[in-house]
Design a protein around this motif. Structure first.
Motif, PDB file in Angstrom:
ATOM      1  N   GLY A 192      -3.466  -4.166   2.206  1.00  0.00           N
ATOM      2  CA  GLY A 192      -4.847  -4.192   1.760  1.00  0.00           C
ATOM      3  C   GLY A 192      -5.801  -3.984   2.920  1.00  0.00           C
ATOM      4  N   ILE A 193      -6.733  -3.074   2.755  1.00  0.00           N
ATOM      5  CA  ILE A 193      -7.723  -2.783   3.794  1.00  0.00           C
ATOM      6  C   ILE A 193      -9.108  -2.940   3.177  1.00  0.00           C
ATOM      7  CG2 ILE A 193      -8.608  -1.045   5.398  1.00  0.00           C
ATOM      8  CD1 ILE A 193      -5.810   0.194   5.421  1.00  0.00           C
ATOM      9  N   VAL A 194      -9.932  -3.768   3.794  1.00  0.00           N
ATOM     10  CA  VAL A 194     -11.255  -4.091   3.257  1.00  0.00           C
ATOM     11  C   VAL A 194     -12.320  -3.314   4.011  1.00  0.00           C
ATOM     12  CG1 VAL A 194     -12.887  -5.937   2.726  1.00  0.00           C
ATOM     13  CG2 VAL A 194     -10.427  -6.396   2.666  1.00  0.00           C
ATOM     14  N   VAL A 195     -13.149  -2.582   3.260  1.00  0.00           N
ATOM     15  CA  VAL A 195     -14.240  -1.803   3.852  1.00  0.00           C
ATOM     16  C   VAL A 195     -15.528  -2.093   3.099  1.00  0.00           C
ATOM     17  CG1 VAL A 195     -12.666   0.045   4.568  1.00  0.00           C
ATOM     18  CG2 VAL A 195     -13.840   0.214   2.361  1.00  0.00           C
ATOM     19  N   ASP A 196     -16.636  -1.713   3.697  1.00  0.00           N
ATOM     20  CA  ASP A 196     -17.914  -1.829   3.015  1.00  0.00           C
ATOM     21  C   ASP A 196     -17.923  -0.891   1.810  1.00  0.00           C
ATOM     22  OD1 ASP A 196     -20.934  -0.933   2.646  1.00  0.00           O
ATOM     23  OD2 ASP A 196     -20.941  -2.875   3.665  1.00  0.00           O
ATOM     24  N   SER A 197     -18.481  -1.360   0.694  1.00  0.00           N
ATOM     25  CA  SER A 197     -18.454  -0.564  -0.533  1.00  0.00           C
ATOM     26  C   SER A 197     -19.152   0.782  -0.375  1.00  0.00           C
ATOM     27  CB  SER A 197     -19.081  -1.346  -1.691  1.00  0.00           C
ATOM     28  OG  SER A 197     -18.237  -2.426  -2.058  1.00  0.00           O
ATOM     29  N   SER A 198     -20.110   0.876   0.525  1.00  0.00           N
ATOM     30  CA  SER A 198     -20.816   2.138   0.739  1.00  0.00           C
ATOM     31  C   SER A 198     -19.909   3.203   1.353  1.00  0.00           C
ATOM     32  CB  SER A 198     -22.031   1.921   1.633  1.00  0.00           C
ATOM     33  OG  SER A 198     -21.623   1.505   2.944  1.00  0.00           O
ATOM     34  N   GLN A 199     -18.778   2.795   1.946  1.00  0.00           N
ATOM     35  CA  GLN A 199     -17.853   3.733   2.582  1.00  0.00           C
ATOM     36  C   GLN A 199     -16.540   3.867   1.803  1.00  0.00           C
ATOM     37  OE1 GLN A 199     -17.917   1.762   6.561  1.00  0.00           O
ATOM     38  NE2 GLN A 199     -18.747   3.720   7.291  1.00  0.00           N
ATOM     39  N   GLU A 200     -16.546   3.393   0.567  1.00  0.00           N
ATOM     40  CA  GLU A 200     -15.314   3.359  -0.235  1.00  0.00           C
ATOM     41  C   GLU A 200     -14.702   4.738  -0.447  1.00  0.00           C
ATOM     42  OE1 GLU A 200     -14.377   2.936  -4.946  1.00  0.00           O
ATOM     43  OE2 GLU A 200     -15.692   1.404  -4.093  1.00  0.00           O
ATOM     44  N   LYS A 201     -15.485   5.711  -0.875  1.00  0.00           N
ATOM     45  CA  LYS A 201     -14.935   7.022  -1.217  1.00  0.00           C
ATOM     46  C   LYS A 201     -14.350   7.723   0.001  1.00  0.00           C
ATOM     47  CE  LYS A 201     -17.820   7.813  -5.281  1.00  0.00           C
ATOM     48  NZ  LYS A 201     -18.830   8.708  -5.926  1.00  0.00           N
ATOM     49  N   GLN A 202     -15.060   7.671   1.107  1.00  0.00           N
ATOM     50  CA  GLN A 202     -14.559   8.308   2.319  1.00  0.00           C
ATOM     51  C   GLN A 202     -13.271   7.645   2.792  1.00  0.00           C
ATOM     52  OE1 GLN A 202     -17.256   8.156   5.642  1.00  0.00           O
ATOM     53  NE2 GLN A 202     -15.975   9.448   6.961  1.00  0.00           N
ATOM     54  N   ALA A 203     -13.254   6.299   2.737  1.00  0.00           N
ATOM     55  CA  ALA A 203     -12.056   5.570   3.166  1.00  0.00           C
ATOM     56  C   ALA A 203     -10.876   5.875   2.259  1.00  0.00           C
ATOM     57  CB  ALA A 203     -12.350   4.074   3.186  1.00  0.00           C
ATOM     58  N   LEU A 204     -11.120   5.935   0.951  1.00  0.00           N
ATOM     59  CA  LEU A 204     -10.038   6.205   0.006  1.00  0.00           C
ATOM     60  C   LEU A 204      -9.425   7.580   0.267  1.00  0.00           C
ATOM     61  CD1 LEU A 204      -8.573   5.073  -2.527  1.00  0.00           C
ATOM     62  CD2 LEU A 204     -10.227   6.321  -3.909  1.00  0.00           C
ATOM     63  N   ALA A 205     -10.274   8.583   0.501  1.00  0.00           N
ATOM     64  CA  ALA A 205      -9.772   9.938   0.753  1.00  0.00           C
ATOM     65  C   ALA A 205      -8.966   9.993   2.038  1.00  0.00           C
ATOM     66  CB  ALA A 205     -10.945  10.913   0.812  1.00  0.00           C
ATOM     67  N   LEU A 206      -9.427   9.339   3.077  1.00  0.00           N
ATOM     68  CA  LEU A 206      -8.720   9.354   4.359  1.00  0.00           C
ATOM     69  C   LEU A 206      -7.362   8.661   4.261  1.00  0.00           C
ATOM     70  CD1 LEU A 206     -11.724   8.587   6.726  1.00  0.00           C
ATOM     71  CD2 LEU A 206     -10.353  10.691   6.743  1.00  0.00           C
ATOM     72  N   ILE A 207      -7.335   7.521   3.571  1.00  0.00           N
ATOM     73  CA  ILE A 207      -6.082   6.780   3.443  1.00  0.00           C
ATOM     74  C   ILE A 207      -5.093   7.544   2.573  1.00  0.00           C
ATOM     75  CG2 ILE A 207      -5.071   4.696   2.438  1.00  0.00           C
ATOM     76  CD1 ILE A 207      -7.534   3.175   3.443  1.00  0.00           C
ATOM     77  N   HIS A 208      -5.571   8.150   1.477  1.00  0.00           N
ATOM     78  CA  HIS A 208      -4.676   8.939   0.624  1.00  0.00           C
ATOM     79  C   HIS A 208      -4.071  10.100   1.412  1.00  0.00           C
ATOM     80  CE1 HIS A 208      -3.587  11.922  -2.511  1.00  0.00           C
ATOM     81  NE2 HIS A 208      -3.262  10.852  -3.219  1.00  0.00           N
ATOM     82  N   GLU A 209      -4.896  10.769   2.207  1.00  0.00           N
ATOM     83  CA  GLU A 209      -4.395  11.888   3.014  1.00  0.00           C
ATOM     84  C   GLU A 209      -3.335  11.425   4.006  1.00  0.00           C
ATOM     85  OE1 GLU A 209      -6.069  15.407   6.011  1.00  0.00           O
ATOM     86  OE2 GLU A 209      -7.334  13.670   5.494  1.00  0.00           O
ATOM     87  N   ALA A 210      -3.602  10.307   4.669  1.00  0.00           N
ATOM     88  CA  ALA A 210      -2.686   9.838   5.708  1.00  0.00           C
ATOM     89  C   ALA A 210      -1.393   9.256   5.125  1.00  0.00           C
ATOM     90  CB  ALA A 210      -3.382   8.798   6.562  1.00  0.00           C
ATOM     91  N   ALA A 211      -1.478   8.564   3.980  1.00  0.00           N
ATOM     92  CA  ALA A 211      -0.319   7.844   3.451  1.00  0.00           C
ATOM     93  C   ALA A 211       0.500   8.646   2.460  1.00  0.00           C
ATOM     94  CB  ALA A 211      -0.787   6.543   2.791  1.00  0.00           C
ATOM     95  N   ILE A 212      -0.147   9.628   1.787  1.00  0.00           N
ATOM     96  CA  ILE A 212       0.554  10.335   0.702  1.00  0.00           C
ATOM     97  C   ILE A 212       0.624  11.849   0.911  1.00  0.00           C
ATOM     98  CG2 ILE A 212       0.464  10.921  -1.751  1.00  0.00           C
ATOM     99  CD1 ILE A 212      -0.410   8.095  -2.305  1.00  0.00           C
ATOM    100  N   GLU A 213      -0.514  12.465   1.210  1.00  0.00           N
ATOM    101  CA  GLU A 213      -0.532  13.923   1.314  1.00  0.00           C
ATOM    102  C   GLU A 213       0.311  14.432   2.467  1.00  0.00           C
ATOM    103  OE1 GLU A 213      -4.556  15.571   1.065  1.00  0.00           O
ATOM    104  OE2 GLU A 213      -5.162  13.722   0.045  1.00  0.00           O
ATOM    105  N   ARG A 214       0.429  13.634   3.532  1.00  0.00           N
ATOM    106  CA  ARG A 214       1.178  14.093   4.715  1.00  0.00           C
ATOM    107  C   ARG A 214       2.653  13.729   4.682  1.00  0.00           C
ATOM    108  NH1 ARG A 214      -3.049  12.204   9.498  1.00  0.00           N
ATOM    109  NH2 ARG A 214      -4.779  13.550   8.876  1.00  0.00           N
ATOM    110  N   ARG A 215       3.092  13.027   3.647  1.00  0.00           N
ATOM    111  CA  ARG A 215       4.478  12.579   3.656  1.00  0.00           C
ATOM    112  C   ARG A 215       5.436  13.728   3.321  1.00  0.00           C
ATOM    113  NH1 ARG A 215       3.884   8.828  -1.722  1.00  0.00           N
ATOM    114  NH2 ARG A 215       4.247  10.400  -3.295  1.00  0.00           N
TER     115      ARG A 215
END
Length: 456
Positions: A433-456
């Motif tokens: 679980g990674i906690v971020v400010d709600s104003s940065q949610e979309k950017q954080a979600l895209a970055l994490i998805h790219e790093a954890a799933i798209e690159r596998r």
């Protein structure tokens, strides 16, 4: 025997109900079909009740709207020979609903039990209509077998009694398909109408499937299955063909709005698979939820849960995470508050708790009372809250194979100027679980998805 559940979007229009009819009539044997109210109707029932209790007479127009909508569906889909009787059944319920609204208008009050009664009409009417439009089916009133009890001022299912009544109501083998309404229930003691709350129709279907030892629970909705993340935010999101019960529960707990987490528990304990399918694209294979998965991937999906409060406990005692966790969790659970996550950010003397934002003020009071002694003697320096944070959950039962993943994801966010407020990496076997400010949610979600799933 299968149990099929159709949500509000699946029973919301003539077109979608036509698909429901094709799906159910195409089964090779009888099944149990659980339906929600017509799409959007529950919210309208609630808003109309509130308006009537405030002395507004707009409920009369709403009643015309409700009647016309249900009549149009009956006229379009119910066989002619059954239309008059179906309209009569639905009109009887609508007349009762109108009387309740008029009572609210006159009394200018809206008791909880009356609101529960009002919202019950949605499933009661939709289940009657669906039973009549199918080729060969009978209707079963869920109020006759769903039972709840009070717990922390909430209605929860009385599992033992409900299971007993379900077995009595659905003798096996089924002779024909049975249609019933989800969500609604009765209190086991007072017999007043209650409901199972958010996700209640899914839960009704799961309880029936578990009680009858169904071979599968099918959840028919408006998406092709679970996706690796929210496709509205990340266009690279893709369907997850198979996943485990635990993975599905974790993704749903942290924001994936495919099924409601409690839905999974009854069938999980029975080992009954769940299949997520699309009413509007029934040929799609969907997502199969089962523990009989060979192989697998380390990260199954990424989800985001917004509208949370972050509570920071700072001081020497916070270095003893186990002690703080135990006392904090006990204080919360005694008062019916769920702690969603416990995390840290490289501070040995700071522990962060994540709770629903609407419970944060209550949680702060409870924690300050629980640690009053430590606040006084200095072992805890402060207990403060911060609103509007989002928890991004990275989920997979084999996630432990990726050593240091939490740190790598955190560094990725920091490099992109996203502030990480807390991280929970290691407390769960399946979720980071990674906690971020709600104003940065979309950017954080895209970055994490790219790093954890798209690159596998």
């Amino acid at each position: 025997m299968k149990v099929l559940k159709f949500g509000g979007t699946s029973v919301g229009t003539i077109e979608s109900l036509t698909n429901v009819k094709k799906i159910v009539d195409g089964l090779d044997r009888p099944a149990v079909v659980v339906v929600s109210a017509l799409g959007g109707l529950t919210d309208r029932l609630i808003s109309t009740a509130k308006a009537a209790s405030e002395g507004k007479d707009s409920f009369e127009e709403a009643m015309i709207e409700f009647r016309l909508r249900h009549h149009n569906i009956i006229e379009a889909l119910v066989p002619e020979v059954k239309r008059v009787e179906t309209r009569k059944k639905v009109d009887t319920l609508l007349d009762q609903l109108g009387d309740i609204y008029r009572g609210l208008y006159q009394s200018k009050t809206l008791p909880e039990r009356t609101l529960d009664l009002v919202v019950s009409f949605g499933e009661r009417m939709s289940s009657i209509i669906v039973a009549e439009l199918l080729k060969e089916a009978e209707h079963k009133d869920s109020l006759s077998f769903m039972r709840t009890e009070r717990w922390f001022n909430k209605n929860i299912a009385d599992r033992a009694l409900t299971e007993k009544l379900i077995k009595e109501a659905f003798p096996l083998p089924l002779e024909k398909t049975v249609v019933t309404g989800g969500f609604i229930s009765r209190d086991r003691d007072s017999k007043e109408i209650t409901n199972l709350g958010r996700g209640g129709s899914d839960y009704t279907a799961a309880l029936i499937a578990a009680a009858l030892d169904a071979e599968e629970l099918e959840i028919w909705t408006d998406v092709d299955g679970f996706l690796t993340t929210d496709p509205r935010v990340v266009k690279e999101a893709r369907i997850i063909p198979t996943m485990t019960f635990v993975e599905s529960m974790e993704l749903c707990t942290y924001g994936a709005k495919v099924v409601y987490p409690p839905t999974i528990y009854p069938v999980f304990h029975k080992g009954i698979p769940i299949r997520i399918l699309n009413t509007f694209n029934p040929e799609a294979p969907g997502t199969l939820i089962t523990d009989n998965i060979e192989g697998g991937v380390a990260v199954r999906g990424v989800s985001a849960l917004a509208k949370n409060g972050l509570i920071k406990i700072e001081g020497a005692l916070a270095g003893n995470v186990a002690t703080v966790n135990t006392r904090a969790f006990n204080a919360m659970s005694r008062n019916g508050i769920s702690v969603l996550l416990v995390g840290k950010v490289d501070h040995s003397q700071e522990v962060s708790l994540i709770v629903p934002i609407d419970e944060m003020e209550k949680a702060l009071r409870l924690l300050k009372n629980e640690f009053a002694g430590e606040l006084q003697n200095g072992d805890i320096l402060s207990i403060n809250g911060e609103a509007e944070v989002t928890v991004i959950a990275v989920v997979g039962e084999q996630i432990k194979q990726l050593a240091g993943l939490g740190a790598r994801l955190t560094n990725t966010l920091w490099r992109n100027n996203i502030s990480v407020k807390a991280v929970s990496d290691g407390a769960s076997e399946t979720t980071i679980g990674i906690v971020v400010d709600s104003s940065q949610e979309k950017q954080a979600l895209a970055l994490i998805h790219e790093a954890a799933i798209e690159r596998r």
